[in-house]
Enzyme design. Sequence first.
Site, short mmCIF file in Angstrom:
data_model
loop_
_atom_site.label_atom_id
_atom_site.label_comp_id
_atom_site.label_asym_id
_atom_site.label_seq_id
_atom_site.Cartn_x
_atom_site.Cartn_y
_atom_site.Cartn_z
N SER A 1 8.65 4.24 7.55
CA SER A 1 9.82 4.58 6.53
C SER A 1 10.02 6.30 6.85
CB SER A 1 9.40 4.43 5.28
OG SER A 1 8.33 5.15 4.89
N TYR B 1 15.60 5.32 12.44
CA TYR B 1 15.38 4.68 11.26
C TYR B 1 16.69 3.90 10.69
CZ TYR B 1 14.07 4.18 6.12
OH TYR B 1 14.13 3.68 4.83
N THR C 1 18.58 1.37 2.32
CA THR C 1 18.47 2.79 2.18
C THR C 1 19.91 3.64 2.07
OG1 THR C 1 17.66 4.61 3.29
CG2 THR C 1 17.75 2.73 4.67
N LYS D 1 17.56 -0.17 9.74
CA LYS D 1 17.88 -0.60 8.66
C LYS D 1 19.21 -1.08 8.47
CE LYS D 1 13.93 0.43 5.96
NZ LYS D 1 13.35 -0.55 5.00
N GLU E 1 20.02 5.94 3.53
CA GLU E 1 20.41 6.54 5.21
C GLU E 1 21.19 5.89 5.90
OE1 GLU E 1 18.24 9.45 6.88
OE2 GLU E 1 18.27 9.91 5.01
N THR F 1 0.80 -1.23 0.09
CA THR F 1 0.17 0.08 0.08
C THR F 1 0.94 1.25 0.16
OG1 THR F 1 -0.09 -0.16 2.35
CG2 THR F 1 -2.11 -1.03 1.00
N ASP G 1 1.18 -8.11 9.46
CA ASP G 1 1.91 -7.09 10.25
C ASP G 1 3.57 -7.53 10.53
OD1 ASP G 1 0.79 -4.19 11.91
OD2 ASP G 1 2.96 -5.11 12.27
P1 NAP Z 1 6.09 3.98 2.26
O1 NAP Z 1 5.36 4.68 1.25
O2 NAP Z 1 6.15 4.53 3.66
O3 NAP Z 1 5.25 2.50 2.41
C1 NAP Z 1 5.68 1.78 3.53
C2 NAP Z 1 4.92 0.43 3.41
O4 NAP Z 1 5.13 -0.41 4.69
C3 NAP Z 1 3.20 0.83 3.51
O5 NAP Z 1 2.47 -0.16 2.83
C4 NAP Z 1 3.04 0.70 4.97
O6 NAP Z 1 1.40 0.35 5.17
C5 NAP Z 1 3.73 -0.54 5.41
N1 NAP Z 1 4.11 -1.04 6.75
C6 NAP Z 1 4.36 0.00 7.69
N2 NAP Z 1 4.32 -0.60 8.92
C7 NAP Z 1 4.05 -1.92 8.60
C8 NAP Z 1 3.57 -2.94 9.67
N3 NAP Z 1 3.93 -2.62 10.96
N4 NAP Z 1 3.50 -4.20 9.05
C9 NAP Z 1 3.25 -4.15 7.73
N5 NAP Z 1 3.40 -3.22 7.03
C10 NAP Z 1 3.63 -1.96 7.41
O7 NAP Z 1 7.26 3.52 1.93
P2 NAP Z 1 8.19 3.46 0.16
O8 NAP Z 1 8.57 4.83 0.04
O9 NAP Z 1 7.34 2.63 -0.58
O10 NAP Z 1 9.55 2.61 0.49
C11 NAP Z 1 9.55 1.29 0.29
C12 NAP Z 1 10.52 0.80 1.33
O11 NAP Z 1 11.67 1.34 0.72
C13 NAP Z 1 10.41 0.96 2.95
O12 NAP Z 1 10.98 -0.17 3.30
C14 NAP Z 1 11.55 2.27 2.99
O13 NAP Z 1 12.11 2.33 4.21
C15 NAP Z 1 12.59 1.95 1.87
N6 NAP Z 1 13.19 3.10 1.19
C16 NAP Z 1 12.45 4.05 0.65
C17 NAP Z 1 13.22 5.05 -0.11
C18 NAP Z 1 12.44 6.08 -0.78
O14 NAP Z 1 12.96 6.97 -1.20
N7 NAP Z 1 11.04 6.03 -1.15
C19 NAP Z 1 14.62 4.83 -0.15
C20 NAP Z 1 15.12 3.93 0.39
C21 NAP Z 1 14.66 2.77 1.07
P3 NAP Z 1 0.29 1.31 5.45
O15 NAP Z 1 -0.02 1.81 4.25
O16 NAP Z 1 -0.62 0.56 6.10
O17 NAP Z 1 1.04 2.24 6.32
O1 F7E Z 2 13.36 14.48 3.98
C1 F7E Z 2 14.43 18.02 5.13
C2 F7E Z 2 14.68 16.76 5.99
O2 F7E Z 2 11.44 13.06 4.78
C3 F7E Z 2 14.41 15.04 3.07
C4 F7E Z 2 12.64 8.09 3.12
O3 F7E Z 2 11.98 7.69 2.01
O4 F7E Z 2 14.44 8.79 1.83
C5 F7E Z 2 13.50 9.17 2.68
O5 F7E Z 2 14.16 9.83 3.98
C6 F7E Z 2 15.29 16.07 3.78
C7 F7E Z 2 15.74 15.95 5.14
O6 F7E Z 2 13.17 12.17 3.32
C8 F7E Z 2 11.11 19.27 5.50
O7 F7E Z 2 15.33 17.28 6.98
C9 F7E Z 2 13.29 20.02 5.25
O8 F7E Z 2 16.99 16.34 5.42
O9 F7E Z 2 11.60 13.85 2.37
P1 F7E Z 2 12.47 13.44 3.71
P2 F7E Z 2 14.44 11.39 4.15
O10 F7E Z 2 14.62 11.74 5.44
O11 F7E Z 2 15.78 11.69 3.00
C10 F7E Z 2 15.44 7.90 2.54
C11 F7E Z 2 16.14 7.09 1.49
C12 F7E Z 2 14.72 6.60 3.25
O12 F7E Z 2 14.99 5.43 3.18
C13 F7E Z 2 13.37 7.07 3.91
O13 F7E Z 2 12.34 5.94 4.25
O14 F7E Z 2 14.34 17.23 3.60
N1 F7E Z 2 13.15 18.82 5.02
N2 F7E Z 2 11.89 20.49 5.41
C14 F7E Z 2 12.07 18.45 5.36
N3 F7E Z 2 11.70 16.87 5.51
C15 F7E Z 2 10.20 16.78 5.68
N4 F7E Z 2 9.70 15.42 5.49
N5 F7E Z 2 9.37 17.78 5.95
C16 F7E Z 2 9.80 18.88 5.74
O15 F7E Z 2 9.22 20.04 6.19
#
Ligand code: NAP
Ligand code: F7E
Length: 366
Positions: free
Chosen positions: A84, A149, A125, A153, A127, A10, A58
């Site tokens: 995430s 986080y 990630t 990870k 991160e 989702t 879950d």
């Molecule tokens: P997202 O939009 O936040 O989706 C996270 C998914 O995990 C949602 O379907 C959520 O369900 C589910 N979830 C959360 N807690 C759970 C639990 N306790 N049990 C089962 N399901 C659970 O994340 P995304 O952007 O698609 O990212 C996918 C994965 O890649 C994540 O693991 C994230 O940490 C990692 N990642 C993302 C990025 C990025 O830039 N997007 C980069 C690097 C790594 P609900 O819809 O019910 O909340």
């Molecule tokens: O923040 C700054 C914030 O929350 C990016 C996740 O998908 O990518 C994501 O993590 C930057 C940070 O993403 C706001 O402080 C400023 O420096 O969009 P973000 P993230 O933290 O990089 C990584 C790869 C993952 O793995 C994660 O799951 O933007 N920032 N002002 C802000 N960020 C947010 N959210 N909101 C603000 O108003």
Amino acid sequence: MKRALITGITGQDGPYLAQLLLHKGYKVFGTYRRVSTPNFWRLQDLGIVKQVTLIPADLSDMSSLLEAVTISDPQEIYNLAAQSFVGSSFDQPLFTTDIDASGSTRFLEIIRHLKKDIRFYQASTSELYGASSEIPQHEQTPMIPNSPYAAAKLHSFHMCRIYRHSYGIQASNGILFNHESPLRGLEFVTRKITNSVAKIKLGLQKNLPLGNLSPQRDWGYAPEYVKAMWLMMQQPKADDYIIATGETHAVSEFAQEAFAAVGLNWKDYVLSDKRLHRPLDVHQLCGSPQKAETVLGWKPKVTFNELVKIMVAADLKRWKMFLDGKAFPWDAPNHSHEMDIIARNVTKDAYREAGYKKKGLKERFF
Ligand code: NAP
Ligand code: F7E
């Protein structure tokens, strides 16, 4: 017919990956959490909600994961489910650890005990590199997490490596740098910006409070990144790969481009709000996708400017359709104003009133 199980179907990446696998002829199973309000809008947006088999599970509940694996009997598991949002991991470090660290170990244990030949993809990630000063980051760059986080990870990253070497489990880590799309959650900075730009352009919002504008991120386009996940699972040997564009841009640049896309100057609308700063942030991420290009033949195509335009156009179109009275699957109308829902700001005001600052409470509350 190949069978795949996607956890977190989702979220942003799940539906794009499901769409790709369906196109490739897979039978796709996806786990979803039981929530009080169903959350399938992204699968509906892509028109695939009826083509995937949904299983309630879950990551904190081992028996539900075992059930999901038993029902789906997959050749490939893509573990995308996670808490995430980095910001929330400071507020909920234990929950984040249970889901993002122990969750993947639960799957690795299931695979080990079932003795099945299941390939496992772990959503690692950028991160993980947190405080690392090496630019660009590559697979050998030291991992120094800067948030609960990232620490959780990192645990999962190592458990995949350990189970690979100890038990021969085909577990790969995709070390994905930030990737975005119109399906991105509204709390992440890119979508927060593009949704606000659309509303400001249409006169529905006055300004945009943001936190730290200087962090730099390597932003790519999510539909391209899920292809890399699948490519990793097709390799004869499990391994770890960075998926990135190799370019980095500041948050302020994203805002500048997004406002420029609708003919506005970002400086007229963006406000700096210290309450949105994180206790500890990641200053600069820029990944080298060289290994992915050489081994997987994967290369990003969508540029930073194109990504911003895709996201702004999608949000503008949605808000216009909304104003025209059209009904469609979407998240924004139900999203509360961020400043109303961040509990720590309420706490901050309450503490300030009580004069607790003098008693040495941490600065982040003030
Ligand atoms: P997202 O939009 O936040 O989706 C996270 C998914 O995990 C949602 O379907 C959520 O369900 C589910 N979830 C959360 N807690 C759970 C639990 N306790 N049990 C089962 N399901 C659970 O994340 P995304 O952007 O698609 O990212 C996918 C994965 O890649 C994540 O693991 C994230 O940490 C990692 N990642 C993302 C990025 C990025 O830039 N997007 C980069 C690097 C790594 P609900 O819809 O019910 O909340
Ligand atoms: O923040 C700054 C914030 O929350 C990016 C996740 O998908 O990518 C994501 O993590 C930057 C940070 O993403 C706001 O402080 C400023 O420096 O969009 P973000 P993230 O933290 O990089 C990584 C790869 C993952 O793995 C994660 O799951 O933007 N920032 N002002 C802000 N960020 C947010 N959210 N909101 C603000 O108003």
